[in-house]
Design a protein around this motif. Structure first.
Motif, PDB file in Angstrom:
ATOM      1  N   GLY A  39       0.743  -1.248   0.000  1.00 13.81           N
ATOM      2  CA  GLY A  39       0.000   0.000   0.000  1.00 13.81           C
ATOM      3  C   GLY A  39       0.772   1.297   0.000  1.00 13.81           C
ATOM      4  O   GLY A  39       0.174   2.378   0.049  1.00 13.81           O
ATOM      5  N   LEU A  40       2.099   1.242  -0.070  1.00 15.61           N
ATOM      6  CA  LEU A  40       2.885   2.460   0.069  1.00 15.61           C
ATOM      7  C   LEU A  40       3.482   2.920  -1.254  1.00 15.61           C
ATOM      8  O   LEU A  40       3.631   2.139  -2.184  1.00 15.61           O
ATOM      9  N   GLU A  41       3.839   4.177  -1.293  1.00 12.41           N
ATOM     10  CA  GLU A  41       4.404   4.796  -2.493  1.00 12.41           C
ATOM     11  C   GLU A  41       5.932   4.749  -2.447  1.00 12.41           C
ATOM     12  O   GLU A  41       6.610   5.753  -2.607  1.00 12.41           O
ATOM     13  N   TYR A  42       6.472   3.550  -2.220  1.00 11.57           N
ATOM     14  CA  TYR A  42       7.913   3.352  -2.106  1.00 11.57           C
ATOM     15  C   TYR A  42       8.380   2.322  -3.126  1.00 11.57           C
ATOM     16  O   TYR A  42       7.727   1.304  -3.335  1.00 11.57           O
ATOM     17  N   ARG A  50       1.361   1.609  -9.528  1.00 14.31           N
ATOM     18  CA  ARG A  50       1.123   2.614 -10.566  1.00 14.31           C
ATOM     19  C   ARG A  50       0.774   1.926 -11.899  1.00 14.31           C
ATOM     20  O   ARG A  50      -0.198   2.284 -12.561  1.00 14.31           O
ATOM     21  N   ALA A  51       1.558   0.927 -12.277  1.00 14.56           N
ATOM     22  CA  ALA A  51       1.314   0.230 -13.543  1.00 14.56           C
ATOM     23  C   ALA A  51      -0.016  -0.514 -13.514  1.00 14.56           C
ATOM     24  O   ALA A  51      -0.756  -0.513 -14.506  1.00 14.56           O
ATOM     25  N   ALA A  52      -0.328  -1.155 -12.398  1.00 18.72           N
ATOM     26  CA  ALA A  52      -1.593  -1.889 -12.287  1.00 18.72           C
ATOM     27  C   ALA A  52      -2.780  -0.929 -12.393  1.00 18.72           C
ATOM     28  O   ALA A  52      -3.728  -1.186 -13.140  1.00 18.72           O
ATOM     29  N   ALA A  53      -2.715   0.179 -11.661  1.00 20.63           N
ATOM     30  CA  ALA A  53      -3.808   1.155 -11.692  1.00 20.63           C
ATOM     31  C   ALA A  53      -3.983   1.739 -13.092  1.00 20.63           C
ATOM     32  O   ALA A  53      -5.110   1.852 -13.591  1.00 20.63           O
ATOM     33  N   LYS A  58      -7.967  -3.110  -9.993  1.00 16.42           N
ATOM     34  CA  LYS A  58      -8.315  -2.702  -8.641  1.00 16.42           C
ATOM     35  C   LYS A  58      -7.040  -2.849  -7.829  1.00 16.42           C
ATOM     36  O   LYS A  58      -6.356  -3.874  -7.915  1.00 16.42           O
ATOM     37  N   VAL A  59      -6.682  -1.831  -7.047  1.00 21.91           N
ATOM     38  CA  VAL A  59      -5.442  -1.820  -6.278  1.00 21.91           C
ATOM     39  C   VAL A  59      -5.797  -1.725  -4.794  1.00 21.91           C
ATOM     40  O   VAL A  59      -6.310  -0.704  -4.337  1.00 21.91           O
ATOM     41  N   VAL A  60      -5.514  -2.806  -4.076  1.00 23.56           N
ATOM     42  CA  VAL A  60      -5.816  -2.878  -2.650  1.00 23.56           C
ATOM     43  C   VAL A  60      -4.516  -2.730  -1.881  1.00 23.56           C
ATOM     44  O   VAL A  60      -3.650  -3.609  -1.923  1.00 23.56           O
ATOM     45  N   GLY A  61      -4.382  -1.619  -1.182  1.00 23.13           N
ATOM     46  CA  GLY A  61      -3.198  -1.367  -0.371  1.00 23.13           C
ATOM     47  C   GLY A  61      -3.475  -1.667   1.091  1.00 23.13           C
ATOM     48  O   GLY A  61      -4.490  -1.220   1.626  1.00 23.13           O
ATOM     49  N   VAL A  62      -2.593  -2.433   1.712  1.00 21.94           N
ATOM     50  CA  VAL A  62      -2.717  -2.752   3.137  1.00 21.94           C
ATOM     51  C   VAL A  62      -1.683  -1.888   3.849  1.00 21.94           C
ATOM     52  O   VAL A  62      -0.484  -2.158   3.793  1.00 21.94           O
ATOM     53  N   VAL A  63      -2.165  -0.826   4.488  1.00 23.74           N
ATOM     54  CA  VAL A  63      -1.317   0.277   4.929  1.00 23.74           C
ATOM     55  C   VAL A  63      -1.200   0.327   6.454  1.00 23.74           C
ATOM     56  O   VAL A  63      -2.214   0.451   7.152  1.00 23.74           O
ATOM     57  N   ASP A  70       2.248   7.986   3.745  1.00 24.73           N
ATOM     58  CA  ASP A  70       2.981   7.460   2.596  1.00 24.73           C
ATOM     59  C   ASP A  70       2.165   6.494   1.749  1.00 24.73           C
ATOM     60  O   ASP A  70       2.703   5.870   0.839  1.00 24.73           O
ATOM     61  N   GLN A  71       0.858   6.391   2.044  1.00 24.90           N
ATOM     62  CA  GLN A  71       0.063   5.451   1.258  1.00 24.90           C
ATOM     63  C   GLN A  71      -0.016   5.920  -0.189  1.00 24.90           C
ATOM     64  O   GLN A  71       0.069   7.106  -0.493  1.00 24.90           O
ATOM     65  N   HIS A  72      -0.153   4.963  -1.075  1.00 23.26           N
ATOM     66  CA  HIS A  72      -0.139   5.260  -2.509  1.00 23.26           C
ATOM     67  C   HIS A  72      -1.429   5.968  -2.900  1.00 23.26           C
ATOM     68  O   HIS A  72      -2.519   5.519  -2.539  1.00 23.26           O
TER      69      HIS A  72
END
Length: 184
Positions: A39-42, A50-53, A58-63, A70-72
Motif C-alpha cells: 500500500g505504500l508509495e515506495y 502505478r502500472a496496475a492502476a 483494482k489496487v488494494v493497499g494494506v497500509v 505514505d500510502q499510494h
C-alpha cells in the motif's frame, strides 16, 4: 484473481527490477485481476501499483497506520492495519495467489509467513518467486535442505515456484487464473 505482491520498498535499486514490477502491474490490470500489496508509495511497491492502476486493475493497499502519510494515491482501497503482523495476515486473507518480486528481508519474511500460515491451516495456494539473477536461489536451496532432512516437505515445498524471468511468472499466473476459473 487477487494477487498479493511482495517486493522491495527501496529506491535506487537495479532498474531492471523496476521494469519487472511495471510489467507485472500492467499484466495484472490488462488481465482484469486485483493487486493486493503493502500500500505504500515506495520503491517497487510504487512501480507495481502505478502500472496496475494505469492498466485498470483494482489496487488494494494494506497500509500500516504509522505510514498513512505514505500510502499510494492510486490505491482503489486502502485497508489500515496497526502492526506488520496484521498487515501480513490481511494480505494473506485477501489473496488467491502470492508473488515475490525482487525484495529483501521484508519480502522473504512475508513469503515465509504466508507459507507457514498455509502449512498450519493446510490451505495451500501458489507462491511464485521471481528468481531473476538467482536472487532467491539460496532460499530455494534452504527449502531443499529442509526437505532432505525431513524438516519440511510437500505440499508446503511444492507450493513455492522459483521462476527465472517475468515472462515465466506471468505464464504461471495465467495458468493459475485458468485453474481458478475452471473450479468456479
Amino acid at each position: 484473481m487477487r494477487i498479493a505482491v511482495y517486493c522491495s520498498a527501496r529506491r535506487n535499486i537495479d532498474p531492471a527490477y523496476a521494469e519487472d514490477a511495471r510489467r507485472l502491474g500492467r499484466w495484472i490490470g490488462e488481465n482484469g485481476h486485483t493487486l493486493v500489496y503493502g500500500g505504500l508509495e515506495y520503491g517497487l511497491m510504487d512501480e507495481v501499483a502505478r502500472a496496475a492502476a494505469e492498466a485498470g486493475a483494482k489496487v488494494v493497499g494494506v497500509v500500516p497506520q504509522s505510514r498513512l502519510r505514505d500510502q499510494h494515491p492510486l490505491n482503489t482501497v486502502s485497508i489500515g492495519v496497526s502492526t506488520l503482523h496484521e498487515r501480513k495476515q490481511t494480505m494473506e486473507e485477501n489473496a488467491d495467489v502470492f508473488v515475490a518480486l525482487e525484495g529483501g528481508l521484508g519480502t522473504i519474511d512475508e513469503i515465509v509467513s504466508a507459507l507457514v500460515s498455509m502449512t498450519f491451516f493446510r490451505a495451500f495456494q501458489p507462491i511464485f518467486m521471481l528468481n531473476r539473477d538467482g536472487i532467491y536461489t539460496p532460499l530455494k536451496q534452504l527449502f531443499e535442505t529442509l526437505e532432505q532432512h525431513r524438516l519440511a516437505g510437500p505440499p508446503a515445498t511444492e507450493a513455492v515456484s522459483f521462476l527465472p524471468d517475468i515472462e515465466s511468472l506471468t505464464n504461471a499466473l495465467d495458468e493459475q487464473a485458468a485453474r481458478l476459473a475452471d473450479e468456479q
